[in-house]
Write an enzyme that holds these catalytic residues in place. Structure first.
Site, PDB file in Angstrom:
ATOM      1  N   GLY A  99     -50.946 -22.598  14.642  1.00  0.00           N
ATOM      2  CA  GLY A  99     -51.095 -23.160  13.304  1.00  0.00           C
ATOM      3  C   GLY A  99     -49.970 -24.086  12.871  1.00  0.00           C
ATOM      4  O   GLY A  99     -50.111 -24.809  11.887  1.00  0.00           O
ATOM      5  N   GLU A 140     -55.965 -25.975  15.193  1.00  0.00           N
ATOM      6  CA  GLU A 140     -56.240 -25.671  13.782  1.00  0.00           C
ATOM      7  C   GLU A 140     -56.183 -26.930  12.916  1.00  0.00           C
ATOM      8  O   GLU A 140     -55.801 -27.988  13.391  1.00  0.00           O
ATOM      9  CB  GLU A 140     -55.223 -24.631  13.266  1.00  0.00           C
ATOM     10  CG  GLU A 140     -55.306 -23.317  14.041  1.00  0.00           C
ATOM     11  CD  GLU A 140     -54.444 -22.219  13.422  1.00  0.00           C
ATOM     12  OE1 GLU A 140     -54.138 -22.303  12.228  1.00  0.00           O
ATOM     13  OE2 GLU A 140     -54.081 -21.284  14.166  1.00  0.00           O
ATOM     14  N   TYR A 257     -49.383  -8.911   7.907  1.00  0.00           N
ATOM     15  CA  TYR A 257     -48.307  -9.450   7.076  1.00  0.00           C
ATOM     16  C   TYR A 257     -48.878  -9.751   5.703  1.00  0.00           C
ATOM     17  O   TYR A 257     -50.104  -9.756   5.515  1.00  0.00           O
ATOM     18  CB  TYR A 257     -47.712 -10.731   7.702  1.00  0.00           C
ATOM     19  CG  TYR A 257     -48.730 -11.849   7.795  1.00  0.00           C
ATOM     20  CD1 TYR A 257     -49.642 -11.899   8.842  1.00  0.00           C
ATOM     21  CD2 TYR A 257     -48.803 -12.831   6.801  1.00  0.00           C
ATOM     22  CE1 TYR A 257     -50.602 -12.877   8.897  1.00  0.00           C
ATOM     23  CE2 TYR A 257     -49.765 -13.822   6.858  1.00  0.00           C
ATOM     24  CZ  TYR A 257     -50.657 -13.835   7.914  1.00  0.00           C
ATOM     25  OH  TYR A 257     -51.623 -14.816   7.967  1.00  0.00           O
ATOM     26  N   TRP A 347     -53.353 -10.643  13.750  1.00  0.00           N
ATOM     27  CA  TRP A 347     -52.161 -11.484  13.842  1.00  0.00           C
ATOM     28  C   TRP A 347     -51.107 -10.798  13.001  1.00  0.00           C
ATOM     29  O   TRP A 347     -51.278 -10.708  11.798  1.00  0.00           O
ATOM     30  CB  TRP A 347     -52.433 -12.908  13.343  1.00  0.00           C
ATOM     31  CG  TRP A 347     -51.165 -13.701  13.419  1.00  0.00           C
ATOM     32  CD1 TRP A 347     -50.165 -13.761  12.485  1.00  0.00           C
ATOM     33  CD2 TRP A 347     -50.725 -14.517  14.522  1.00  0.00           C
ATOM     34  NE1 TRP A 347     -49.130 -14.545  12.942  1.00  0.00           N
ATOM     35  CE2 TRP A 347     -49.451 -15.025  14.179  1.00  0.00           C
ATOM     36  CE3 TRP A 347     -51.296 -14.848  15.767  1.00  0.00           C
ATOM     37  CZ2 TRP A 347     -48.735 -15.858  15.042  1.00  0.00           C
ATOM     38  CZ3 TRP A 347     -50.582 -15.680  16.608  1.00  0.00           C
ATOM     39  CH2 TRP A 347     -49.312 -16.180  16.246  1.00  0.00           C
TER      40      TRP A 347
END
Ligand SMILES: *[C@@H]1O[C@H](CO)[C@@H](O)[C@H](O)[C@H]1NC(C)=O
Length: 386
Positions: A99, A140, A257, A347
Protein backbone atom coordinates in the site's frame (compact mmCIF):
# COMPACT_ATOMS: atom_id res chain seq x y z
CA UNK A 1 -44.54 -48.65 7.46
CA UNK A 2 -42.94 -49.58 4.16
CA UNK A 3 -42.86 -45.94 3.27
CA UNK A 4 -41.01 -45.11 6.50
CA UNK A 5 -38.53 -47.93 5.89
CA UNK A 6 -37.82 -46.71 2.36
CA UNK A 7 -37.53 -43.21 3.62
CA UNK A 8 -35.07 -44.25 6.33
CA UNK A 9 -32.83 -46.28 4.06
CA UNK A 10 -32.87 -43.52 1.48
CA UNK A 11 -31.93 -41.07 4.18
CA UNK A 12 -29.05 -43.30 5.30
CA UNK A 13 -27.74 -43.53 1.74
CA UNK A 14 -28.03 -39.80 1.18
CA UNK A 15 -26.49 -39.07 4.58
CA UNK A 16 -23.57 -41.24 3.57
CA UNK A 17 -23.15 -39.22 0.37
CA UNK A 18 -23.31 -35.99 2.35
CA UNK A 19 -20.74 -37.33 4.79
CA UNK A 20 -18.46 -38.29 1.91
CA UNK A 21 -18.78 -34.86 0.37
CA UNK A 22 -18.09 -33.23 3.74
CA UNK A 23 -14.96 -35.30 4.07
CA UNK A 24 -13.95 -34.70 0.52
CA UNK A 25 -14.71 -31.12 -0.44
CA UNK A 26 -14.07 -28.54 2.21
CA UNK A 27 -10.78 -29.26 3.91
CA UNK A 28 -8.37 -27.89 1.37
CA UNK A 29 -10.50 -24.91 0.48
CA UNK A 30 -10.84 -22.65 3.50
CA UNK A 31 -8.43 -19.75 3.89
CA UNK A 32 -7.16 -18.64 7.27
CA UNK A 33 -4.62 -16.14 6.02
CA UNK A 34 -2.07 -13.83 7.55
CA UNK A 35 0.49 -11.35 6.26
CA UNK A 36 3.94 -11.02 7.79
CA UNK A 37 6.64 -8.47 7.07
CA UNK A 38 10.28 -8.42 8.16
CA UNK A 39 10.25 -5.15 10.17
CA UNK A 40 7.21 -6.18 12.23
CA UNK A 41 9.23 -7.11 15.30
CA UNK A 42 8.03 -10.73 15.07
CA UNK A 43 10.73 -13.18 13.91
CA UNK A 44 9.41 -15.58 11.27
CA UNK A 45 10.51 -18.47 13.50
CA UNK A 46 7.98 -17.31 16.13
CA UNK A 47 4.98 -17.46 13.79
CA UNK A 48 2.44 -20.00 15.04
CA UNK A 49 1.65 -21.34 11.58
CA UNK A 50 -0.71 -23.98 13.01
CA UNK A 51 -3.29 -21.17 13.24
CA UNK A 52 -3.16 -20.48 9.48
CA UNK A 53 -3.68 -22.19 6.14
CA UNK A 54 -2.01 -19.44 4.07
CA UNK A 55 0.88 -17.16 5.04
CA UNK A 56 2.01 -14.19 2.94
CA UNK A 57 5.50 -12.69 3.04
CA UNK A 58 5.32 -8.95 2.39
CA UNK A 59 6.71 -7.70 0.10
CA UNK A 60 8.64 -8.45 -3.07
CA UNK A 61 9.61 -5.15 -4.65
CA UNK A 62 9.08 -4.07 -8.27
CA UNK A 63 12.03 -2.33 -9.88
CA UNK A 64 10.31 0.30 -12.02
CA UNK A 65 13.32 0.54 -14.37
CA UNK A 66 13.77 -3.13 -15.15
CA UNK A 67 10.28 -4.48 -14.23
CA UNK A 68 12.05 -7.28 -12.35
CA UNK A 69 11.15 -8.25 -8.81
CA UNK A 70 13.46 -8.66 -5.84
CA UNK A 71 12.85 -9.99 -2.35
CA UNK A 72 14.18 -8.79 1.00
CA UNK A 73 16.41 -11.50 2.51
CA UNK A 74 13.71 -12.34 5.08
CA UNK A 75 11.28 -13.24 2.25
CA UNK A 76 13.75 -15.51 0.46
CA UNK A 77 13.68 -19.30 0.78
CA UNK A 78 14.10 -19.11 4.56
CA UNK A 79 10.50 -17.89 5.03
CA UNK A 80 8.64 -20.85 3.49
CA UNK A 81 11.10 -23.26 5.10
CA UNK A 82 10.70 -21.68 8.55
CA UNK A 83 6.90 -21.46 8.66
CA UNK A 84 6.48 -25.02 7.33
CA UNK A 85 8.35 -26.42 10.32
CA UNK A 86 5.32 -26.10 12.60
CA UNK A 87 2.73 -26.67 9.88
CA UNK A 88 3.97 -28.61 6.83
CA UNK A 89 0.62 -28.07 5.08
CA UNK A 90 0.60 -24.28 5.26
CA UNK A 91 0.56 -22.60 1.83
CA UNK A 92 3.17 -19.87 1.58
CA UNK A 93 2.74 -16.96 -0.82
CA UNK A 94 5.07 -14.18 -1.85
CA UNK A 95 3.21 -10.89 -1.81
CA UNK A 96 4.25 -8.24 -4.34
CA UNK A 97 3.95 -4.47 -3.92
CA UNK A 98 2.14 -2.97 -0.94
CA UNK A 99 0.00 0.00 0.00
CA UNK A 100 2.93 2.41 0.30
CA UNK A 101 3.60 2.30 -3.47
CA UNK A 102 1.80 4.50 -5.98
CA UNK A 103 -0.48 2.72 -8.42
CA UNK A 104 1.55 4.15 -11.32
CA UNK A 105 4.51 1.89 -10.44
CA UNK A 106 2.41 -1.12 -11.46
CA UNK A 107 0.41 0.56 -14.17
CA UNK A 108 3.55 1.59 -16.06
CA UNK A 109 4.64 -2.05 -16.06
CA UNK A 110 1.17 -3.40 -16.90
CA UNK A 111 0.51 -1.17 -19.91
CA UNK A 112 3.12 -2.82 -22.17
CA UNK A 113 3.38 -6.44 -23.26
CA UNK A 114 7.17 -6.59 -22.93
CA UNK A 115 7.26 -5.24 -19.37
CA UNK A 116 4.34 -7.47 -18.34
CA UNK A 117 6.30 -10.46 -19.61
CA UNK A 118 9.42 -9.43 -17.69
CA UNK A 119 7.37 -8.98 -14.50
CA UNK A 120 5.50 -12.27 -14.90
CA UNK A 121 8.62 -14.32 -15.67
CA UNK A 122 10.48 -12.70 -12.79
CA UNK A 123 7.65 -13.43 -10.33
CA UNK A 124 7.42 -17.09 -11.29
CA UNK A 125 11.20 -17.53 -11.12
CA UNK A 126 11.28 -15.95 -7.65
CA UNK A 127 8.41 -18.09 -6.36
CA UNK A 128 9.91 -21.33 -7.67
CA UNK A 129 13.51 -20.64 -6.70
CA UNK A 130 12.50 -19.72 -3.13
CA UNK A 131 10.07 -22.57 -2.58
CA UNK A 132 6.79 -20.62 -2.49
CA UNK A 133 3.36 -22.11 -3.19
CA UNK A 134 2.02 -18.97 -4.76
CA UNK A 135 2.12 -15.28 -5.63
CA UNK A 136 -0.05 -12.46 -4.32
CA UNK A 137 -0.39 -9.10 -6.09
CA UNK A 138 -0.70 -6.07 -3.82
CA UNK A 139 -1.12 -3.41 -6.51
CA UNK A 140 -3.22 -0.81 -4.69
CA UNK A 141 -4.83 2.61 -5.25
CA UNK A 142 -6.13 1.96 -8.77
CA UNK A 143 -8.51 4.74 -9.78
CA UNK A 144 -8.77 4.88 -13.59
CA UNK A 145 -10.41 2.74 -16.26
CA UNK A 146 -7.01 2.32 -17.91
CA UNK A 147 -5.51 0.90 -14.71
CA UNK A 148 -8.42 -1.54 -14.37
CA UNK A 149 -8.00 -2.71 -17.96
CA UNK A 150 -4.25 -3.12 -17.56
CA UNK A 151 -4.79 -5.10 -14.36
CA UNK A 152 -7.16 -7.41 -16.24
CA UNK A 153 -4.65 -7.95 -19.05
CA UNK A 154 -1.88 -8.62 -16.55
CA UNK A 155 -3.98 -11.22 -14.71
CA UNK A 156 -4.90 -12.98 -17.99
CA UNK A 157 -1.28 -13.24 -19.10
CA UNK A 158 -0.01 -14.12 -15.62
CA UNK A 159 -2.38 -17.08 -15.30
CA UNK A 160 -1.61 -18.26 -18.85
CA UNK A 161 2.13 -18.24 -18.09
CA UNK A 162 1.64 -19.94 -14.72
CA UNK A 163 -0.50 -22.62 -16.39
CA UNK A 164 2.28 -23.29 -18.87
CA UNK A 165 5.32 -23.04 -16.57
CA UNK A 166 4.23 -23.76 -12.99
CA UNK A 167 0.66 -25.03 -12.93
CA UNK A 168 0.61 -25.61 -9.17
CA UNK A 169 1.32 -22.00 -8.22
CA UNK A 170 -1.53 -20.19 -6.46
CA UNK A 171 -2.35 -16.70 -7.76
CA UNK A 172 -4.12 -14.18 -5.52
CA UNK A 173 -4.50 -10.42 -5.16
CA UNK A 174 -5.30 -8.05 -2.32
CA UNK A 175 -7.68 -5.34 -3.50
CA UNK A 176 -9.85 -2.46 -2.33
CA UNK A 177 -12.83 -3.30 -0.10
CA UNK A 178 -15.17 -2.32 -2.91
CA UNK A 179 -15.08 -3.32 -6.61
CA UNK A 180 -15.86 0.32 -7.46
CA UNK A 181 -13.30 2.56 -5.74
CA UNK A 182 -14.87 5.58 -7.48
CA UNK A 183 -17.91 6.16 -9.75
CA UNK A 184 -16.01 5.58 -13.01
CA UNK A 185 -13.56 2.71 -12.41
CA UNK A 186 -14.58 -0.88 -11.68
CA UNK A 187 -12.15 -3.74 -11.06
CA UNK A 188 -11.95 -6.31 -13.89
CA UNK A 189 -14.15 -8.92 -12.23
CA UNK A 190 -14.11 -11.29 -15.22
CA UNK A 191 -10.30 -11.45 -15.20
CA UNK A 192 -10.34 -11.83 -11.42
CA UNK A 193 -12.77 -14.77 -11.64
CA UNK A 194 -10.90 -16.45 -14.46
CA UNK A 195 -7.37 -16.10 -13.14
CA UNK A 196 -7.19 -15.73 -9.38
CA UNK A 197 -7.55 -18.57 -6.89
CA UNK A 198 -9.00 -16.04 -4.48
CA UNK A 199 -9.23 -12.35 -3.71
CA UNK A 200 -8.20 -10.77 -0.40
CA UNK A 201 -10.68 -7.98 0.28
CA UNK A 202 -8.99 -5.24 2.33
CA UNK A 203 -11.95 -4.35 4.54
CA UNK A 204 -10.13 -1.78 6.69
CA UNK A 205 -8.65 1.75 6.64
CA UNK A 206 -12.10 3.18 5.84
CA UNK A 207 -11.51 6.17 8.11
CA UNK A 208 -8.40 7.63 9.67
CA UNK A 209 -7.56 11.08 11.01
CA UNK A 210 -5.24 11.65 8.04
CA UNK A 211 -7.93 11.11 5.38
CA UNK A 212 -11.27 11.87 7.00
CA UNK A 213 -13.30 15.01 6.38
CA UNK A 214 -13.75 17.78 8.95
CA UNK A 215 -15.34 18.23 11.36
CA UNK A 216 -13.59 15.22 12.82
CA UNK A 217 -15.70 12.49 14.39
CA UNK A 218 -14.45 9.28 15.99
CA UNK A 219 -15.00 6.34 13.65
CA UNK A 220 -13.96 2.71 13.60
CA UNK A 221 -11.79 2.05 10.55
CA UNK A 222 -12.96 -1.47 9.74
CA UNK A 223 -16.58 -1.84 10.80
CA UNK A 224 -18.41 -4.81 9.30
CA UNK A 225 -21.64 -2.78 9.19
CA UNK A 226 -22.47 0.91 9.23
CA UNK A 227 -26.06 2.10 9.64
CA UNK A 228 -25.09 5.54 8.31
CA UNK A 229 -23.23 4.63 5.08
CA UNK A 230 -22.22 1.95 2.57
CA UNK A 231 -18.57 2.19 3.65
CA UNK A 232 -18.31 -1.08 5.55
CA UNK A 233 -16.97 -4.59 5.20
CA UNK A 234 -20.33 -6.22 4.51
CA UNK A 235 -21.27 -3.54 1.94
CA UNK A 236 -17.97 -4.13 0.17
CA UNK A 237 -18.39 -7.92 0.15
CA UNK A 238 -21.97 -7.58 -1.16
CA UNK A 239 -20.76 -5.21 -3.88
CA UNK A 240 -18.03 -7.64 -4.97
CA UNK A 241 -20.62 -10.42 -5.21
CA UNK A 242 -23.04 -8.19 -7.13
CA UNK A 243 -20.18 -7.30 -9.48
CA UNK A 244 -19.88 -11.02 -10.25
CA UNK A 245 -17.16 -12.44 -8.00
CA UNK A 246 -18.61 -15.49 -6.23
CA UNK A 247 -18.53 -15.68 -2.44
CA UNK A 248 -16.21 -18.67 -2.52
CA UNK A 249 -13.46 -16.57 -4.13
CA UNK A 250 -13.68 -13.82 -1.53
CA UNK A 251 -11.55 -13.65 1.63
CA UNK A 252 -12.44 -11.04 4.26
CA UNK A 253 -9.59 -8.91 5.60
CA UNK A 254 -9.44 -8.09 9.30
CA UNK A 255 -7.02 -5.60 10.90
CA UNK A 256 -4.77 -6.36 13.85
CA UNK A 257 -4.34 -2.59 14.46
CA UNK A 258 -6.41 0.50 15.12
CA UNK A 259 -6.44 4.27 14.68
CA UNK A 260 -6.28 6.68 17.62
CA UNK A 261 -8.38 9.86 17.73
CA UNK A 262 -8.32 12.74 20.18
CA UNK A 263 -11.68 13.37 21.84
CA UNK A 264 -12.84 16.99 22.02
CA UNK A 265 -14.69 16.13 25.22
CA UNK A 266 -13.74 13.05 27.28
CA UNK A 267 -17.38 12.67 28.29
CA UNK A 268 -18.49 12.23 24.68
CA UNK A 269 -16.71 8.99 23.88
CA UNK A 270 -18.90 6.87 21.59
CA UNK A 271 -18.73 6.31 17.83
CA UNK A 272 -19.19 9.63 15.95
CA UNK A 273 -18.08 11.67 18.97
CA UNK A 274 -16.51 15.10 18.27
CA UNK A 275 -12.74 14.83 17.80
CA UNK A 276 -9.85 17.23 17.27
CA UNK A 277 -8.16 14.76 14.87
CA UNK A 278 -5.44 12.18 15.35
CA UNK A 279 -3.91 11.20 18.68
CA UNK A 280 -0.32 10.12 18.23
CA UNK A 281 0.35 9.26 21.88
CA UNK A 282 -0.23 5.53 21.32
CA UNK A 283 1.65 3.72 18.56
CA UNK A 284 2.16 6.96 16.61
CA UNK A 285 -1.58 7.03 15.94
CA UNK A 286 -1.84 3.56 14.36
CA UNK A 287 -1.30 1.25 17.34
CA UNK A 288 -1.01 -2.50 16.97
CA UNK A 289 -3.44 -4.73 18.87
CA UNK A 290 -0.59 -5.46 21.29
CA UNK A 291 0.00 -1.73 21.93
CA UNK A 292 -3.76 -1.23 22.35
CA UNK A 293 -3.95 -4.00 24.99
CA UNK A 294 -0.98 -2.40 26.80
CA UNK A 295 -2.72 0.99 26.65
CA UNK A 296 -5.90 -0.58 28.08
CA UNK A 297 -4.12 -2.23 30.99
CA UNK A 298 -1.71 0.65 31.74
CA UNK A 299 -4.35 3.38 31.53
CA UNK A 300 -7.33 1.37 32.79
CA UNK A 301 -9.10 2.30 29.55
CA UNK A 302 -12.77 1.45 29.00
CA UNK A 303 -13.36 -1.17 26.28
CA UNK A 304 -16.64 -1.24 24.34
CA UNK A 305 -17.92 -3.70 21.75
CA UNK A 306 -20.52 -2.13 19.47
CA UNK A 307 -22.54 -4.87 17.77
CA UNK A 308 -24.30 -2.43 15.41
CA UNK A 309 -21.01 -1.58 13.70
CA UNK A 310 -19.18 -4.79 14.67
CA UNK A 311 -16.17 -3.02 16.10
CA UNK A 312 -14.44 -2.49 19.40
CA UNK A 313 -13.20 0.82 20.69
CA UNK A 314 -11.50 1.91 23.88
CA UNK A 315 -10.91 5.25 25.50
CA UNK A 316 -9.12 6.88 28.41
CA UNK A 317 -8.94 10.63 28.94
CA UNK A 318 -9.01 12.22 25.50
CA UNK A 319 -7.54 9.16 23.70
CA UNK A 320 -10.06 7.09 21.67
CA UNK A 321 -8.99 4.04 19.63
CA UNK A 322 -11.17 2.15 17.14
CA UNK A 323 -9.94 -1.42 16.60
CA UNK A 324 -10.96 -5.09 16.46
CA UNK A 325 -10.77 -7.07 19.68
CA UNK A 326 -11.78 -10.73 20.01
CA UNK A 327 -15.54 -9.92 19.85
CA UNK A 328 -15.29 -8.00 16.57
CA UNK A 329 -12.98 -10.66 15.09
CA UNK A 330 -15.26 -13.57 15.98
CA UNK A 331 -18.38 -11.81 14.65
CA UNK A 332 -16.59 -11.00 11.39
CA UNK A 333 -15.31 -14.55 10.96
CA UNK A 334 -18.78 -15.93 11.67
CA UNK A 335 -20.18 -13.53 9.06
CA UNK A 336 -17.55 -14.69 6.54
CA UNK A 337 -18.38 -18.34 7.13
CA UNK A 338 -22.14 -17.89 7.09
CA UNK A 339 -21.96 -15.82 3.90
CA UNK A 340 -20.11 -18.66 2.16
CA UNK A 341 -16.85 -16.73 1.80
CA UNK A 342 -13.66 -18.71 1.31
CA UNK A 343 -12.16 -17.43 4.55
CA UNK A 344 -10.45 -14.49 6.20
CA UNK A 345 -7.01 -12.94 6.35
CA UNK A 346 -5.25 -10.65 8.83
CA UNK A 347 -2.95 -7.68 8.37
CA UNK A 348 -0.64 -8.28 10.13
CA UNK A 349 0.71 -11.10 12.27
CA UNK A 350 3.32 -9.10 14.19
CA UNK A 351 0.59 -6.86 15.62
CA UNK A 352 -1.25 -9.63 17.46
CA UNK A 353 -0.78 -10.14 21.19
CA UNK A 354 0.19 -13.70 22.09
CA UNK A 355 -1.85 -14.94 19.09
CA UNK A 356 -5.11 -13.91 20.81
CA UNK A 357 -6.80 -12.59 17.64
CA UNK A 358 -5.29 -15.25 15.38
CA UNK A 359 -6.50 -18.00 17.71
CA UNK A 360 -9.95 -16.43 18.11
CA UNK A 361 -10.35 -16.24 14.33
CA UNK A 362 -9.15 -19.79 13.72
CA UNK A 363 -11.35 -21.29 16.46
CA UNK A 364 -14.39 -19.31 15.32
CA UNK A 365 -14.02 -20.53 11.75
CA UNK A 366 -13.58 -24.08 12.98
CA UNK A 367 -12.01 -27.15 11.49
CA UNK A 368 -10.99 -25.65 8.19
CA UNK A 369 -14.17 -26.59 6.38
CA UNK A 370 -15.70 -23.82 4.31
CA UNK A 371 -19.21 -25.10 4.97
CA UNK A 372 -19.32 -26.78 8.34
CA UNK A 373 -23.03 -26.62 9.11
CA UNK A 374 -24.53 -30.04 8.17
CA UNK A 375 -27.99 -28.44 7.76
CA UNK A 376 -26.58 -25.92 5.32
CA UNK A 377 -24.63 -28.63 3.50
CA UNK A 378 -27.76 -30.78 3.33
CA UNK A 379 -29.80 -27.93 1.90
CA UNK A 380 -27.13 -27.03 -0.63
CA UNK A 381 -26.98 -30.61 -1.89
CA UNK A 382 -30.69 -31.33 -1.62
CA UNK A 383 -32.76 -28.26 -2.27
CA UNK A 384 -35.78 -30.58 -2.88
CA UNK A 385 -35.36 -32.16 0.59
CA UNK A 386 -36.85 -35.47 1.79
C1 LIG B 1 -23.23 1.73 18.40
O1 LIG B 1 -22.87 3.10 18.26
C2 LIG B 1 -23.86 3.91 17.66
C3 LIG B 1 -23.27 5.30 17.41
O2 LIG B 1 -22.78 5.85 18.59
C4 LIG B 1 -25.09 3.93 18.55
O3 LIG B 1 -26.11 4.70 17.95
C5 LIG B 1 -25.58 2.50 18.75
O4 LIG B 1 -26.66 2.49 19.66
C6 LIG B 1 -24.46 1.62 19.28
N1 LIG B 1 -24.91 0.23 19.28
C7 LIG B 1 -24.97 -0.48 20.38
C8 LIG B 1 -25.46 -1.89 20.23
O5 LIG B 1 -24.64 -0.05 21.48
Amino acid sequence: MAFINNHSSLKIIVSFIVLLSLLHFPFSSAVKGGYWFPDSGLPASNIDSTLFTHLFCAFANLNTQTNQLSVPPECSSSFPRTVRQRNPNVKVLLSIGGGSLPSSNFNNMARQASSRKTFIDSSINLALSNGYDGLDLDWEHQSTVEEMNNLGTLLNEWRATVRAKAPNLILTAALHYSPRPNPVATFPTQAINNNLDFLNVMAYDFYAPAWSPRPYLTRPHASLRDPTSTVSGSSGISAWMQAGVPANKLVLGVPFYGYAWQLSNPNQNGILAPSNGGDTSVGQGTPSYRQIRDFISQRGATVVYNSTYVTNYCYSGTTWIGYDDTQAISTKVTYARNTGLLGYFAWSLGQDQNWALSRQASQTWGSGARVTDPELEWNVLHPFSI
